[in-house]
Design an enzyme around this catalytic site. Structure first.
Site, mmCIF file in Angstrom:
data_model
loop_
_atom_site.group_PDB
_atom_site.id
_atom_site.type_symbol
_atom_site.label_atom_id
_atom_site.label_comp_id
_atom_site.label_asym_id
_atom_site.label_seq_id
_atom_site.Cartn_x
_atom_site.Cartn_y
_atom_site.Cartn_z
ATOM 1 N N CYS A 116 0.815 -1.223 0.000
ATOM 2 C CA CYS A 116 0.000 0.000 0.000
ATOM 3 C C CYS A 116 0.847 1.271 0.000
ATOM 4 C CB CYS A 116 -0.942 0.000 1.199
ATOM 5 S SG CYS A 116 -2.128 -1.360 1.191
ATOM 6 N N HIS A 253 -3.365 7.413 1.765
ATOM 7 C CA HIS A 253 -3.732 6.073 1.312
ATOM 8 C C HIS A 253 -5.141 5.793 1.808
ATOM 9 C CE1 HIS A 253 -4.022 1.858 0.729
ATOM 10 N NE2 HIS A 253 -3.769 1.537 1.976
ATOM 11 N N ASN A 283 -10.050 -0.072 -0.626
ATOM 12 C CA ASN A 283 -8.594 0.000 -0.521
ATOM 13 C C ASN A 283 -7.997 -0.576 -1.805
ATOM 14 O OD1 ASN A 283 -5.874 -0.295 0.029
ATOM 15 N ND2 ASN A 283 -6.164 -1.144 2.076
#
Length: 326
Positions: A116, A253, A283
């Protein structure tokens, strides 16, 4: 004069298939609900790649939009960096596939894998290439097909992730060397491999010979996230010679709305200074920051001269941040 890596074009791509939380409610044995998912993550829907649709194809689509936004051709780009944890193949890199997909016959391309945090790591690498004079223009892409590595029996993980791609073009420009410059002003990267078991995929070429599925200790990841994201962003801001009050937009993020709001609270900034897309995209790992940034530009919120801070944390654990002026 100082050489800066300045953003000149951005674009994103999302697969056509939209998956609302209701689809998970209908999955036998999963025992989840729209209310449960929204209360714990803020996610309402996400996009899943179509059968046969690959990470590299989505990356090419996002790259083409970024090139169009910048008014550039693929031949104007010197290098491509793709941040991904879900490549089409073990090798070659997704970046070289994007290079071919765009019709580039010169330059160089490579992938970065920091889960990520991948896009932040890729930005830092692109910045280093530009300020060292190795490239004039770098195409930086985050692209993921996380729907291919989900455990569909684990309601704590499978509802969180989505697919997509975002692309940003950085160009070398001479600047005054002050915090008022456009472009990347500072980067900060960190990792600690002792936390591997908090977030990983239980497969790999040299271990099981299988792809595996995502495993996560959600509470522990959350505990580390807010603290480490606040720390890395503060460090990058200090390196850039600016402060929290100078920030126009936080582009985080997009993992979880609770992590995002917790970090904003630590910063002492209101949520209306944060670009939030987690409700629509879920996500998307390395794709989430460029996706959110592209949406912010497309909607007219991010404007030339705005000071942005991006921060991300992912498996590794790996985390970092970038401060840039649009």
């Amino acid at each position: 004069m100082t050489l800066r890596a300045v953003p000149v074009g951005i674009g994103h791509y999302l697969p056509e298939r939209v998956v609302p939380n209701a689809e998970f409610e209908a999955m036998e044995g999963l025992e989840t609900s729209d209310a449960w998912i929204k209360s714990r993550s803020g996610i309402e829907r996400r996009h899943f790649a179509a059968e046969g649709e690959t990470t590299s194809q989505m990356a090419v689509a996002a790259a083409q939009k970024a090139l169009s936004h910048a008014g550039l051709e693929a031949a104007d780009v010197d290098a491509i960096i793709v941040a991904t944890s879900t490549p089409d193949l073990t090798f070659p890199s997704v970046a070289t596939m994007v290079q071919a997909g765009l019709g580039m016959t010169k330059g160089f391309a490579f992938d970065v894998q920091a889960v990520c945090a991948g896009f932040v790591y890729a930005l830092a690498n692109a910045n280093a290439l530009i300020v060292s004079g190795q490239a004039k223009r770098v195409l930086v892409i985050g692209a993921e097909t996380f729907s291919r590595i989900m455990d569909w029996s684990d309601r704590t993980t499978c509802v969180l992730f989505g697919d997509g791609a975002g692309a940003l073009i950085l160009e070398a420009r001479e600047s005054a060397g002050t915090s008022e410059d456009h472009g990347i002003l500072a980067t900060d990267l960190n990792s600690d491999g002792s936390f591997k078991d908090l977030l990983y995929v239980d497969g790999g070429v040299s271990s099981t010979g299988t792809t595996g599925v995502l495993k996560m200790q959600g509470k522990e990841v959350f505990r580390h996230a807010v603290e480490k994201l606040t720390q890395t962003a503060s460090t990058a801001l200090e390196k850039a010679g600016v402060g929290i009050p100078d920030v126009d937009w936080v582009v985080p993020h997009q993992a979880n709305i609770r992590i995002i709001s917790g970090t904003m609270k630590k910063f002492g900034l209101p949520m209306d200074k944060c670009i939030v897309t987690v409700q629509d995209h879920g996500n998307t790992s390395a794709a989430s920051i460029p996706l959110a940034m592209s949406v912010g530009v497309q909607e007219g919120r991010i404007k030339p001269g705005d000071l942005l801070v991006t921060e991300a944390i992912g498996g590794g654990l790996a985390w970092g941040s970038v401060v840039l002026r649009w």
